[in-house]
Design a protein around this motif. Structure first.
Motif, PDB file in Angstrom:
ATOM      1  N   CYS A   1      -6.872  -1.093  -3.271  1.00  0.00           N
ATOM      2  CA  CYS A   1      -7.253  -0.122  -2.236  1.00  0.00           C
ATOM      3  C   CYS A   1      -8.527   0.624  -2.623  1.00  0.00           C
ATOM      4  O   CYS A   1      -9.020   1.440  -1.854  1.00  0.00           O
ATOM      5  CB  CYS A   1      -6.124   0.874  -1.978  1.00  0.00           C
TER       6      CYS A   1
ATOM      7  N   LEU B   1       0.844  -1.201   0.000  1.00  0.00           N
ATOM      8  CA  LEU B   1       0.000   0.000   0.000  1.00  0.00           C
ATOM      9  C   LEU B   1       0.876   1.246   0.000  1.00  0.00           C
ATOM     10  O   LEU B   1       1.515   1.557   0.996  1.00  0.00           O
ATOM     11  CB  LEU B   1      -0.900   0.004   1.233  1.00  0.00           C
ATOM     12  N   GLY B   2       0.875   1.934  -1.120  1.00  0.00           N
ATOM     13  CA  GLY B   2       1.710   3.128  -1.222  1.00  0.00           C
ATOM     14  C   GLY B   2       0.947   4.411  -0.979  1.00  0.00           C
ATOM     15  O   GLY B   2       1.535   5.429  -0.636  1.00  0.00           O
ATOM     16  N   CYS B   3      -0.367   4.406  -1.211  1.00  0.00           N
ATOM     17  CA  CYS B   3      -1.092   5.670  -1.063  1.00  0.00           C
ATOM     18  C   CYS B   3      -2.479   5.507  -0.481  1.00  0.00           C
ATOM     19  O   CYS B   3      -2.976   6.392   0.184  1.00  0.00           O
ATOM     20  CB  CYS B   3      -1.161   6.409  -2.406  1.00  0.00           C
ATOM     21  N   GLU B   4      -3.120   4.376  -0.728  1.00  0.00           N
ATOM     22  CA  GLU B   4      -4.518   4.186  -0.311  1.00  0.00           C
ATOM     23  C   GLU B   4      -5.394   5.307  -0.839  1.00  0.00           C
ATOM     24  O   GLU B   4      -6.417   5.642  -0.258  1.00  0.00           O
ATOM     25  CB  GLU B   4      -4.624   4.050   1.211  1.00  0.00           C
TER      26      GLU B   4
ATOM     27  N   GLY C   1      -5.662   5.425  -4.403  1.00  0.00           N
ATOM     28  CA  GLY C   1      -5.956   5.010  -5.768  1.00  0.00           C
ATOM     29  C   GLY C   1      -5.066   5.637  -6.813  1.00  0.00           C
ATOM     30  O   GLY C   1      -5.397   5.652  -7.998  1.00  0.00           O
ATOM     31  N   VAL C   2      -3.910   6.127  -6.412  1.00  0.00           N
ATOM     32  CA  VAL C   2      -3.059   6.844  -7.362  1.00  0.00           C
ATOM     33  C   VAL C   2      -1.795   6.070  -7.747  1.00  0.00           C
ATOM     34  O   VAL C   2      -1.400   6.070  -8.904  1.00  0.00           O
ATOM     35  CB  VAL C   2      -2.632   8.223  -6.787  1.00  0.00           C
ATOM     36  N   CYS C   3      -1.153   5.408  -6.799  1.00  0.00           N
ATOM     37  CA  CYS C   3       0.222   4.947  -7.036  1.00  0.00           C
ATOM     38  C   CYS C   3       0.322   3.584  -7.708  1.00  0.00           C
ATOM     39  O   CYS C   3       1.362   3.241  -8.260  1.00  0.00           O
ATOM     40  CB  CYS C   3       1.006   4.928  -5.732  1.00  0.00           C
ATOM     41  N   GLY C   4      -0.731   2.777  -7.625  1.00  0.00           N
ATOM     42  CA  GLY C   4      -0.704   1.478  -8.300  1.00  0.00           C
ATOM     43  C   GLY C   4       0.070   0.387  -7.577  1.00  0.00           C
ATOM     44  O   GLY C   4       0.156  -0.735  -8.085  1.00  0.00           O
ATOM     45  N   SER C   5       0.628   0.666  -6.414  1.00  0.00           N
ATOM     46  CA  SER C   5       1.434  -0.368  -5.762  1.00  0.00           C
ATOM     47  C   SER C   5       0.561  -1.520  -5.256  1.00  0.00           C
ATOM     48  O   SER C   5       1.040  -2.608  -5.025  1.00  0.00           O
ATOM     49  CB  SER C   5       2.253   0.231  -4.614  1.00  0.00           C
ATOM     50  N   CYS C   6      -0.744  -1.287  -5.114  1.00  0.00           N
ATOM     51  CA  CYS C   6      -1.653  -2.317  -4.581  1.00  0.00           C
ATOM     52  C   CYS C   6      -2.326  -3.108  -5.694  1.00  0.00           C
ATOM     53  O   CYS C   6      -3.289  -3.827  -5.452  1.00  0.00           O
ATOM     54  CB  CYS C   6      -2.719  -1.640  -3.731  1.00  0.00           C
TER      55      CYS C   6
ATOM     56  N   ARG D   1      -6.961  -1.722  -8.626  1.00  0.00           N
ATOM     57  CA  ARG D   1      -6.309  -1.173  -7.441  1.00  0.00           C
ATOM     58  C   ARG D   1      -7.046  -1.712  -6.223  1.00  0.00           C
ATOM     59  O   ARG D   1      -8.193  -1.322  -5.991  1.00  0.00           O
ATOM     60  CB  ARG D   1      -6.363   0.348  -7.465  1.00  0.00           C
TER      61      ARG D   1
HETATM   62  S1  FES Z   1      -2.200   1.972  -2.638  1.00  0.00           S
HETATM   63 FE1  FES Z   1      -1.793   3.440  -4.144  1.00  0.00          FE
HETATM   64  S2  FES Z   1      -3.246   2.953  -5.656  1.00  0.00           S
HETATM   65 FE2  FES Z   1      -3.751   1.610  -4.048  1.00  0.00          FE
END
Ligand code: FES
Ligand code: FES
Lengths: 182, 814
Positions: free
Chosen positions: A65, A43-46, A48-53, A63
């Motif tokens: 999150c 989880l990089g941002c929660e 919906g922006v970073c795509g890490s999830c 995504r």
């Molecule tokens: S945690 Fe960044 S898009 Fe879901």
């Protein structure tokens, strides 16, 4: 948490049915990470922006999150833990290692899932296509070049394998259609 | 002072004569399999039995007094185990570590007033993060809002509201340093180049936010901490102080870190929040920042500076003297004092023979999240300011920018070279790096393209920067800005332990965590070099602070240098014992032995029977006490604490700061861009980076650092800015608003290496972790300015966003 708030939902994660009792508001990422112990999805941002999830839900990148666990009921979910078979890395994982497409590795599971989806939709992407397809994933470490190279290398490897294994059966007309359609 | 070792040129690379077997090999990283399979364990992956989850209520105001907090409804919510206001927390935790001399106190949870939008006001521990956040929604705070000081200029006004009432002024630090004959050099100059330059506030924003899991055990009087805080064995004891715990009873476990870029050196606040809640509940508590927490309150924002910058030059293009006066917006607290400004004094005069420097620093407190360090730690700003001035000088003098640089370079035979501030550059070959870059840049082609484009009304520009990348900090930089006798910290250590087991297996233990670079790969390559074994056979592990040895951890481009030194020191101890055992068993003198291919041989007798394998020796050391030399201790291991290889004290009057960042790298970047005057978008047509960071240990790892750093440099040049509104409201608390470059925004980068080994470090290694970010901004800025030069555009502020470009292009055209 009240009993009536709980929903029973079954997710098929990396090929295994996993029944879960969750609140309707529980995010898919939390269900995967905390309830099922699949902490490879980060989880990089929660936001919906970073795509890490990013995970695959019925083959589509999502995504996790931004999705509720209950929305994924009955769906086939693939996470980074489901890519390798036993000790053999998925070709895209192997390419990430070979090209050093990671530094801290935190964004990597998300990029791998986005990359798997990209290569399924477009087995022979060019560099601009890879960059565009990965535009929804952020990496703060690598500057992307090695990630792009890894995806292109995996595509290349797969293309070579296809030629090798499927040559006698290639339906040339169908392949041309498929390529033009991409 | 030792002299550089001999080296010879080879196809655009400068190499030491000595051939090496493993150092310099382009091996795949051993860290990666765990990371690509999702098995690596980050802080947020820690889960303990009975663990609770924390969430924090953050201040909606930039500056306000807390009149009262009603948290009863939050406490009553089922699943909530603790609700702590700042007052409640006073019993559990002390202020967070602050390394400034000035009395600026920061608490993990604000007590009387808040000083920035996003400061923590209440922390909750509950069965889940969901319930914890529900509880926050039930807290009522009564505020008395105060007038915010939203920027440095306002904060300096007489009568401005005070961020900290115990200080007389928001100007928390104000000093001017003079090094050399600045007055005389300016008097001698034919011309003074003057620019006003603005560097934007930015955020490291690693993809993994900061956090901690704390488990307090009251019976044992001990706290275990799993946190991505980085400087474990150096400053974790100060965090123990915050936790009101004896440091030797707080055990920090090194965690895989998802990037730091300066943001995770000392996570006092995050650990204190989890720790206080763990003490209050008697259960393990996890506090993980979400992205809004990270962007609002991580305490890692970068400098926000306005410079009045002057460069004294002659008409022939000699750069004589530099005068820089800055106002730097530090935000609401002052944790690392003015480190970001002292840091750049290490290389303030760049690669040039500038003979005197004046630098004035006003540090101003405002109602923003505080500035600490972001990759480059202020030297990124210094490079940009200096290169802006050099470009401006070339322009005003009508000289070619490349010629001007070449003319003023410190020459290879002038090293070790002492710059005006007192720092020493160990070695370098700046003309060679420039030639290497130009040899691949194809400038004639790009100048022709530029001409062609201009004829068509398109804007192509070329930017070149030649700049320093200091590495391997020395700890005097943390305090020498204070005018007092030199008595501060003088240690900056890194340790490893090497153990050889009874079957000959080598294990290396590190005491600083993985933070996104390649410490395991580097260490195994150096161990392999020392013992003549395959790096894959070496096991690498980390240990926690209860078992730790002095280790300052990642920061200031030091780890490859320091780990190499520590491994070499530990290896020497282990080898000494191996040789003593082997000499005893082979009935030879230790001096007649040598280690090669994993065996100890008698020199000149390459016969297996007169040799012992590492395993033979390991077994004797563990199982055969009676076969060891008389009185020898059993076992086979050695640890070594390597400290800075070359540093000296500042003078009491601070006209000479001493050598504090002497392991000096250098780079030349060439950027070619096309600016779209319709959309304001900057597209890269070419990017080339030639770096010299001494002996390269692992090329792909270094290249990754360089390319990633350049992406961040492009970020600050074109996109990134932490923005606050007029009321001090944070306008960039999501990654939608704080824009990071994406895959389509960052070009391919051709990376070239030139190797001038350091005469001071083991194997000649220099640090290269920050260079990409430190050198890209001036190259990109110049490229955009050059593109728009037909419009007479001068760029003195970053980021050069599409909006700004449109204002420039349309404004001029209109
Ligand atoms: S945690 Fe960044 S898009 Fe879901
Ligand atoms: S490898 Fe660190 S964020 Fe991508």
């Amino acid at each position: 948490m009240h009993q009536e708030d709980i929903v029973i939902v079954t997710l098929k994660v990396n090929g295994v049915e996993r029944p879960l009792a969750v609140e309707p508001r529980r995010l898919l990422c939390d269900a995967l990470r905390e309830d099922l112990g699949l902490t490879g999805t980060n989880l990089g941002c929660e936001q919906g922006v970073c795509g890490s999830c990013t995970v695959l839900v019925d083959g589509e990148s999502v995504r996790s999150c931004l999705m509720f666990a209950v929305q994924a009921g009955g769906c086939e979910i693939t996470t980074v833990e489901g890519l390798a078979s036993g000790e053999t890395l998925h070709p895209l994982q192997a390419a990430f290692w070979e090209k050093q497409a990671l530094q801290c590795g935190f964004c990597t599971p998300g990029f791998l899932m986005a990359g798997v989806e990209l290569l399924r939709r477009n087995p022979e992407p060019d560099e601009a296509g890879v960059r565009a397809a990965l535009a929804g994933n952020t990496c703060r470490c690598t500057g992307y070049e090695h990630i792009v190279d890894a995806v292109l290398a995996a595509a290349d490897g797969a293309a070579r394998e296809r030629t090798f294994a499927e040559e006698p059966e290639v339906d040339v007309a169908a392949e041309v259609v498929a390529r033009e359609g991409r | 002072m030792s002299q550089p070792r001999s080296w010879r040129g080879k196809a655009g690379r400068t190499m030491e004569t000595q051939e090496r077997r493993w150092i310099g090999r382009d091996l795949k990283r051993r860290e990666d399999p765990a990371l690509v399979t999702g098995k690596a364990r980050f802080t947020n992956d820690v889960s303990l039995p009975g663990m609770l989850h924390a969430a924090v209520l953050r201040s909606p105001h930039a500056h306000a007094r807390i009149l009262s907090i009603d948290a009863d409804a939050a406490r009553e919510l089922p699943g909530v185990h603790a609700v702590l206001t700042g007052r409640d927390a006073l019993e559990l935790i002390d202020p967070v570590p602050c390394f400034a001399a000035e009395p600026v106190e920061e608490r993990a949870i604000a007590v009387e007033k808040v000083r920035y939008n996003g400061e923590a006001v209440v922390a909750v521990a509950a069965d889940s993060r969901y319930v914890a956040e529900d509880a926050l929604g039930r807290v009522r705070v009564e505020w008395e809002t105060l007038e915010p000081v939203a920027d440095a200029e306002a904060a300096m006004e007489p009568g401005a509201p005070l961020v900290h009432e115990n200080l007389d002024s928001n100007v928390v630090y104000d000093q001017t340093f003079t090094f050399g004959d600045v007055e005389g050099d300016f008097a001698r100059a034919d011309r003074v180049i003057r620019r006003r330059l603005r560097w934007p506030r930015a955020a490291p924003a690693p993809m993994e936010p900061s956090g901690a899991v704390c488990a307090y055990d009251s019976a044992a009087g001990r706290m275990d901490v799993w946190s991505n805080t980085n400087m474990l064995n150096f400053v974790a004891w100060t965090i123990a102080g915050t936790l009101k715990m004896p440091p030797h009873r707080v055990n920090f476990h090194p965690m895989y870190t998802g990037g730091s870029f300066g943001s995770k050196h000392v996570l006092g606040k995050q650990v204190a929040i989890a720790g206080a809640l763990s003490k209050a509940t008697g259960r393990p508590v996890k506090f993980m920042e979400d992205r809004a927490d990270n962007l609002m309150a991580n305490d890692s924002q970068g400098p926000e500076r306005v410079y009045d910058a002057e460069l004294a030059v002659t008409d022939e293009g000699d750069l004589l003297s530099l005068r820089l006066h800055t106002v730097d917006d530090y935000g609401a607290y002052f944790m690392f004092a003015i480190t970001g400004n002292t840091n750049m004094m290490a290389q303030i005069s760049g690669p040039y023979t500038i003979s005197s420097v004046e630098t004035g620093i006003k540090a101003v407190l405002t109602n923003k999240n505080q500035q600490t360090v972001f990759r480059g730690a202020g030297s990124d700003v210094g490079n940009w300011v200096l290169e802006r001035l050099v470009d401006a000088a070339a322009n005003e003098l009508g000289l070619d920018g490349i010629e001007l640089r070449r003319k003023n370079f410190i020459q290879p035979d002038q090293f070790p070279y002492k710059i005006p501030t007192g720092n020493v550059y160990d070695s370098g070959n700046y003309p060679a790096v420039l030639e290497l870059a130009l040899g691949h840049a194809d400038l004639d082609h790009w100048r022709a393209e530029q001409e062609r484009a201009r004829a068509e009304g398109r804007y192509i520009g070329i930017g070149i920067a030649t700049a320093q990348q200091r590495s391997t900090y020395f700890s005097t930089e943390f305090w020498f800005h204070n005018p007092a006798p030199a008595t501060g910290l003088t240690t900056s250590p890194e340790s490893v332990r090497i153990g050889i087991g009874p079957t000959g297996g080598l294990t290396v233990t590190m005491f600083s965590p993985f933070w996104g670079n390649s410490p395991e790969t580097v260490v195994s390559q150096v161990v392999a070099e020392e013992f003549g074994v395959d790096p894959e056979e070496v096991a690498v592990d980390y240990d926690s602070t209860m078992h730790g040895l002095p280790s300052a951890g990642p920061g200031g481009s030091r780890m490859t240098v320091m780990l190499s030194g520590a491994v070499r020191g530990a290896a020497a101890k282990v080898k000494k014992k191996m040789f003593d055992i082997a000499a005893h068993l082979l009935e030879a003198s230790p001096d007649d032995l040598e280690l090669a291919d994993g065996r100890v041989w008698v020199k000149g007798f390459p016969v297996e029977e007169r040799s012992l394998s590492i395993a033979d020796i390991g077994m004797k050391a563990y199982w055969h006490k009676l076969e060891l030399p008389e009185g020898m201790e059993g076992g086979l291991e050695g640890s070594y604490t390597y400290d800075h290889p070359y540093a000296s004290m500042p003078s009491d009057d601070r006209t000479d700061l001493g050598a504090f960042y002497p392991i000096m790298g250098h780079a030349c970047h060439v950027a070619v861009v096309e600016v779209d005057a319709e959309t304001g978008r900057v597209e890269f047509l070419k990017y080339l980076a030639a770096h010299d960071v001494g002996t390269v240990v692992n090329p792909r790892s270094l290249q990754g650092q360089i390319r990633g750093g350049i992406a961040q440099g492009i970020g600050i040049a074109l996109y990134e800015e932490v923005r606050y509104g007029p009321e001090g409201e944070n306008l960039s608390a999501s990654l939608d608003e704080y824009l990071l470059p994406g895959a389509p925004d960052v070009p391919r980068v051709e990376v070239l290496h030139h190797e001038t080994p350091s005469p001071f470090t083991e194997y000649g290694v220099k640090g290269g972790g920050e260079g990409g970010r430190m050198v890209a901004p001036p190259a990109v800025t110049r490229a955009v300015e050059d593109a728009l030069s037909p419009l007479g555009v001068k760029i003195g502020a970053l980021p050069i966003t599409p909006e700004k470009i449109l204002t420039l292009t349309q404004g001029r055209e209109a």
